[in-house]
Design an enzyme around this catalytic site. Structure first.
Site, mmCIF file in Angstrom:
data_model
loop_
_atom_site.group_PDB
_atom_site.id
_atom_site.type_symbol
_atom_site.label_atom_id
_atom_site.label_comp_id
_atom_site.label_asym_id
_atom_site.label_seq_id
_atom_site.Cartn_x
_atom_site.Cartn_y
_atom_site.Cartn_z
ATOM 1 N N PHE A 150 16.262 20.508 126.519
ATOM 2 C CA PHE A 150 15.480 21.713 126.789
ATOM 3 C C PHE A 150 14.245 21.699 125.897
ATOM 4 O O PHE A 150 14.334 21.423 124.701
ATOM 5 C CB PHE A 150 16.330 22.964 126.530
ATOM 6 C CG PHE A 150 15.669 24.207 127.027
ATOM 7 C CD1 PHE A 150 15.502 24.425 128.382
ATOM 8 C CD2 PHE A 150 15.156 25.141 126.139
ATOM 9 C CE1 PHE A 150 14.861 25.572 128.850
ATOM 10 C CE2 PHE A 150 14.512 26.279 126.603
ATOM 11 C CZ PHE A 150 14.368 26.499 127.958
ATOM 12 N N ASP A 154 23.562 20.368 121.419
ATOM 13 C CA ASP A 154 23.218 21.683 121.959
ATOM 14 C C ASP A 154 24.159 21.944 123.137
ATOM 15 O O ASP A 154 24.177 21.185 124.105
ATOM 16 C CB ASP A 154 21.746 21.690 122.399
ATOM 17 C CG ASP A 154 21.323 23.034 122.999
ATOM 18 O OD1 ASP A 154 22.195 23.824 123.414
ATOM 19 O OD2 ASP A 154 20.102 23.271 123.068
ATOM 20 N N TYR A 193 23.996 33.871 126.200
ATOM 21 C CA TYR A 193 23.580 34.741 127.306
ATOM 22 C C TYR A 193 23.748 34.062 128.665
ATOM 23 O O TYR A 193 23.483 34.671 129.684
ATOM 24 C CB TYR A 193 22.128 35.223 127.131
ATOM 25 C CG TYR A 193 21.136 34.164 126.723
ATOM 26 C CD1 TYR A 193 20.675 33.226 127.634
ATOM 27 C CD2 TYR A 193 20.656 34.110 125.426
ATOM 28 C CE1 TYR A 193 19.776 32.256 127.262
ATOM 29 C CE2 TYR A 193 19.737 33.138 125.033
ATOM 30 C CZ TYR A 193 19.301 32.220 125.949
ATOM 31 O OH TYR A 193 18.415 31.257 125.573
ATOM 32 N N LYS A 194 24.177 32.794 128.671
ATOM 33 C CA LYS A 194 24.376 32.091 129.944
ATOM 34 C C LYS A 194 25.837 32.274 130.378
ATOM 35 O O LYS A 194 26.222 33.355 130.810
ATOM 36 C CB LYS A 194 24.012 30.610 129.765
ATOM 37 C CG LYS A 194 22.534 30.375 129.423
ATOM 38 C CD LYS A 194 22.260 28.888 129.241
ATOM 39 C CE LYS A 194 20.821 28.624 128.807
ATOM 40 N NZ LYS A 194 19.833 28.920 129.867
ATOM 41 N N ARG A 228 17.771 25.080 141.315
ATOM 42 C CA ARG A 228 18.983 24.961 140.507
ATOM 43 C C ARG A 228 19.960 26.088 140.829
ATOM 44 O O ARG A 228 19.558 27.251 140.912
ATOM 45 C CB ARG A 228 18.555 25.023 139.037
ATOM 46 C CG ARG A 228 19.637 24.830 138.038
ATOM 47 C CD ARG A 228 19.074 24.873 136.617
ATOM 48 N NE ARG A 228 18.929 26.238 136.140
ATOM 49 C CZ ARG A 228 18.713 26.580 134.874
ATOM 50 N NH1 ARG A 228 18.574 25.630 133.941
ATOM 51 N NH2 ARG A 228 18.601 27.833 134.513
#
Lengths: 396, 396
Positions: A112, A183, A208-209, A355
């Site tokens: 990311f 990560d 938060y995912k 996605r």
């Protein structure tokens, strides 16, 4: 396969099929009332005494333990705070201090961007010849040479869902004398992770995912227990101090991973997350993984049967794919907006990735088929319009 | 003097006189419902689309502008995020890069320890002879020599309330070629601040004290507008990138102070703060300061009349005192606990400081007299007990 669906635990909007829980998880039903109670009964009534009486002070470690159980880490090895980007900085800076004779951070270009940016900022700050080296995901193994101080990778690629093998990469990194930072942004709550078995020194992630902690929920950091009392925290905040309320003038790092705490923890945000994490108490991560793969396989089969315009961008082999399926399409941005407008929420990632995330706590097989019907309608009938969607997506 | 009392805007517990708003501000009445609505209507209904539709993405700058107006800074010069400690790190690291030929950070031992710890962590991270030099508050002016890269001070001492003269110190720092960083933790919302007039390069602060943003409300950073497009952010997160949603592999700093954004902003926490900040729209900071001084002068006069055991630790001259009054007492910790148990909430700071904050939005003259009566009762009748209060205070 055990049924792990718990749709009733979430407040999902009507007429929406939410395939973007890998970007922002939905609202757990129990969260609003509990956050409300925290504000009224703790902040409002206890005021400053809430730090002790409601144990706000212990919350970053208490919630850290809840995350630890999801990622195969022991109690006391994970602490919450700030954001994933800050946690990346902490892991990298501490990692470099463990290998002072080396100067290179190795990562891949599927990482990311914020992770790469944080590394770039750190390297620039340090000067003295420090360097960020970035290669393609499939070239990482060959690039782990004996000048690498720290290997930093995101286990699951945010665009394609391609999954590194944590254990193999970590073993090679260690064989070459490098420190390993993982990560877990697209892993925690998405698939089984075994930090202890991986033997990696550090892991970081967001909540938060897949963990449904809400927009801006704090990040986490794991430090391997045998190192936790020796790593040097570059972000030496008072809540990582051994005795913060002595107000000493000099920093003395706290015990274990507690030293990775920095400033005052975000109590309201952590309360939402703590409630969200309670949903994981009875989830077997192997069952979750099996359910996720079943949904993804169904989605790939039905899209390939019904939507010829889309090209699979994710690995076809489920074993090396996270919990998302991505497709390439030249007009992906506009097409995704048209799909979203019809109630199927996925997201777009530049330059051409559509996605879709699969989250078996609240998505089932019927949702997948319904989503495919809408995607097919949009794609096969050209219901997308480049001109209608000029503004870039701002989803995270 | 204009009446600026707005007690009804806060949910204050019964039978409590809250003289600790300089540690954690009380709950503004409007906050719970608005946070509830944000969770249900934005997170719950919009899901990922909230970043655009509810403009979560613009919130750190939008709330930053609300803070800017309180500290005499122009719109677009302040941004919110993370914690005060992280903001200290950002200001210091950027400040050092503006004076690459020098190696010393100067601060004073009245600064909040976390600021000193963050500086210590940064200096240790950088190596290359970087140094944190700490002197007594009254020696700062003499210590600003031509080897100082950055002077970092908290305007109002967290223990004594002693106030530096921002303009004079900044002028001297600049005359000696140093960069100036002010911590406004005990200034923002407590007294008039004029960042523009001060000419300082950086300011940082927190929002859970006088600004009533709630436990763990985010920090803020101000960058002087003429520098904002040139400073190098060491914490180079993706939301400080010029085009975060391009997902470039290389970092390009955002426009102005936006580059000081790091990771995903804490939307729930920022929403509580945004509502709390609305209370400041009609507050004249000069009126607030006059009201604060009147309350403090009354408190000092009544305590000195009625409570002989307490020795004033704050400056007697209101012009060089913030919005708190502190007293020395050998058994201050136990005495403060006894006072708190009787409904007057102040706090203790090691080694012997009993600290009381004055916040004219919800404290009036009658509260001061009532508080003095309780303090006098505890102190004059020895109602405190060292043995009963062994646990150290954990208030922030």
């Amino acid at each position: 396969m055990a049924d792990i669906l718990k749709k009733d635990a979430f407040l999902l909007p009507e007429n929406v099929i939410y395939l973007d829980g890998n970007s922002l998880g939905p609202l757990p039903r129990a969260v609003p009332a509990r956050v409300q109670a925290m504000m009224a009964d703790e902040w409002g009534e206890m005021l400053i005494r809430g730090w002790n009486k409601a144990d706000w002070m212990g919350q970053p470690s208490r919630v850290g333990d809840m995350v630890a159980r999801i990622i195969g880490a022991p109690d006391g090895s994970v602490v919450m705070g700030d954001t994933l980007s800050i946690k990346v900085f902490q892991a990298l800076s501490s990692g470099l201090k463990l290998r002072k004779d080396r100067r290179v951070i190795l990562s891949d270009n599927g990482n990311f961007p914020s992770d790469l940016y944080m590394a770039e900022g750190l390297v620039k700050l340090l000067e003295q010849g420090y360097e960020l080296r970035t290669v393609a995901p499939e070239e990482v193994m060959d690039a782990i040479s004996e000048d690498i101080a720290v290997v930093m990778l995101t286990e699951v690629d945010y665009r394609t869902g391609r999954k590194h093998d944590m254990k193999t990469v970590t073993e090679l990194a260690h064989a070459k004398g490098a420190v390993m930072v993982w990560d877990l942004a697209h892993s925690a709550g998405a698939l089984p992770v075994d930090m202890t078995a991986s033997n990696a020194e550090f892991a970081v992630g967001c909540t938060y995912k897949y963990l449904n902690g809400g927009p801006g929920a704090p990040g986490f950091i794991y430090v391997r227990p045998d190192l936790a009392d020796t790593v040097e925290p570059a972000l030496a905040g008072w809540l990582g101090h051994r005795q913060p309320f002595e107000f000493d003038l000099s920093y003395a790092p706290g015990h274990g991973v507690e030293r990775m705490r920095v400033g005052t923890p975000p109590v309201i945000q952590l309360t939402a997350l703590e409630v969200a994490m309670e949903l994981w108490a009875d989830v077997d991560m192997n069952d979750l993984r099996a359910a996720s793969i079943a949904l993804q396989e169904q989605f790939i089969a039905e899209i390939e049967r019904d939507v010829p315009a889309l090209t699979l961008a994710s690995p076809r082999d489920a074993a090396i794919r996270g919990s998302q399926v991505s497709w390439r399409f030249e007009h992906g941005y506009a097409a995704m907006q048209a799909v979203i407008d019809r109630g199927v929420i996925g997201d777009f990632r530049a330059p051409d990735i559509m996605r879709f995330g699969f989250t078996p706590l609240y998505i089932d097989s019927a949702d997948v088929s319904a989503a495919v019907r809408i995607i097919a309608d949009v794609m096969n009938n050209n219901l997308w319009d480049d001109d209608a969607y000029k503004v870039k997506s701002r989803v995270t």
